[in-house]
Enzyme design. Structure first.
Site, short mmCIF file in Angstrom:
data_model
loop_
_atom_site.label_atom_id
_atom_site.label_comp_id
_atom_site.label_asym_id
_atom_site.label_seq_id
_atom_site.Cartn_x
_atom_site.Cartn_y
_atom_site.Cartn_z
N PRO A 88 36.26 40.85 33.32
CA PRO A 88 35.11 41.75 33.11
C PRO A 88 33.78 41.09 33.48
CG PRO A 88 36.55 41.73 31.18
CD PRO A 88 37.00 40.61 32.08
N GLU A 115 42.03 36.20 25.13
CA GLU A 115 40.56 36.28 25.17
C GLU A 115 40.02 35.88 26.52
OE1 GLU A 115 41.16 37.95 22.04
OE2 GLU A 115 39.06 37.79 22.72
N ARG A 153 45.39 49.03 51.78
CA ARG A 153 45.35 50.32 52.48
C ARG A 153 44.33 50.36 53.60
NH1 ARG A 153 41.58 53.69 51.43
NH2 ARG A 153 42.66 55.65 51.86
N ASP A 168 37.48 57.48 54.78
CA ASP A 168 37.46 57.47 53.31
C ASP A 168 36.13 57.91 52.73
OD1 ASP A 168 39.32 54.43 52.68
OD2 ASP A 168 39.89 56.50 53.05
#
Ligand code: 4FV
Length: 247
Positions: A88, A115, A153, A168
């Site tokens: 994160p 953690e 992809r 896209d």
């Protein structure tokens, strides 16, 4: 392109990625995916990979040694491999980063658990930290699979010939226009007639306007980096007139 995934749960990675388009890309030899269990690099009889945090606090932290051995093992065979940690704390992942990572011949993806990972792993071995979003997962595995899917992809030959990643959404930083297929009429809800007109100029204008409208309504933050043409700005003005000024 080769992906090495360092994880405590290799089974979470291998099976799902054998399916569908990525499965075919593996069969075609366009990508190679290898999941390695970090626990195989622990050296004590209890095969320990985590320990309590220095300074106290809840939960456990992944130890540096097993991860160091795992990365050094791979780098000894492939010194140019780029090591990415999924966390994160990482830089938000997006289509632009997916495209640039697709030029790397070999990625090592480190999946944290508990953690997190001892900070010295980042300091000594990680080239880049990536986050797939501002929420907390139980592990980095799903994030690693998101990165593998988005990167693979855009590799030539992975998407069937009928589809190129260049069209896209986000490749032009706009959200995609609405898509329709048969039936023409579903419970009285009809497909916009312009799409059946065969007038390709009118169809692409409609699609551009719909993409602009959708982006303006849902993700106005994307408009700033969309590289709008003069025609786009005129269409946006029309949209504003039609939908009332937004703040
Ligand atoms: C994550 C994310 C993520 C944090 C603690 C794994 C978890 C656990 N990774 N984008 N968001 N990781 O939540 O990449 O170690």
């Amino acid at each position: 392109m080769r992906f090495d995934i360092l994880t405590l749960f290799p089974g979470m990675i291998t099976t799902p990625l054998q399916e569908s388009i990525l499965g075919k890309a593996i069969q075609k030899g366009l990508i190679e995916i290898r999941a390695t269990n970090i626990r195989d690099f622990s050296e004590d009889k209890h095969r320990t990979v985590d320990d309590t945090p220095y300074g106290g606090g809840q939960g456990m932290v992944m130890k540096v040694e097993p991860i160091a051995r795992a990365i050094e093992g791979i780098k000894s065979q492939s010194p140019s491999a780029r090591t990415v940690s999924l966390t994160p704390q990482g830089k938000p992942f997006d289509q632009q980063r997916a495209r640039s990572l697709s030029s790397e011949p070999h990625l090592i993806l480190l999946c944290g658990r508990y953690e997190g990972v001892d900070e010295r792993v980042r300091e000594l071995f990680v080239d880049e930290e990536i986050s797939i979003g501002d929420y907390i997962l139980t592990g980095g595995e799903l994030a690693a699979m998101v990165v593998i899917d988005a990167v693979a992809r855009v590799l030539p030959g992975v998407l069937g010939s009928e589809r190129s990643a260049e069209e896209d959404s986000f490749s032009n930083s706009l959200l995609e226009y609405p898509q329709y297929t048969r039936p023409y009429d579903f419970r009285g809800n009809r497909v916009p007639d312009v799409l059946l007109s065969g007038n390709h100029g009118a169809i692409s204008l409609w699609r551009r306007k719909e993409a602009l409208k959708r982006t303006w309504m849902r993700r106005p933050d994307l408009l700033a980096k969309a590289g709008l043409t003069e025609e786009d700005r005129e269409l946006l003005e029309q949209i504003r007139q039609e939908h009332g000024q937004r703040t």
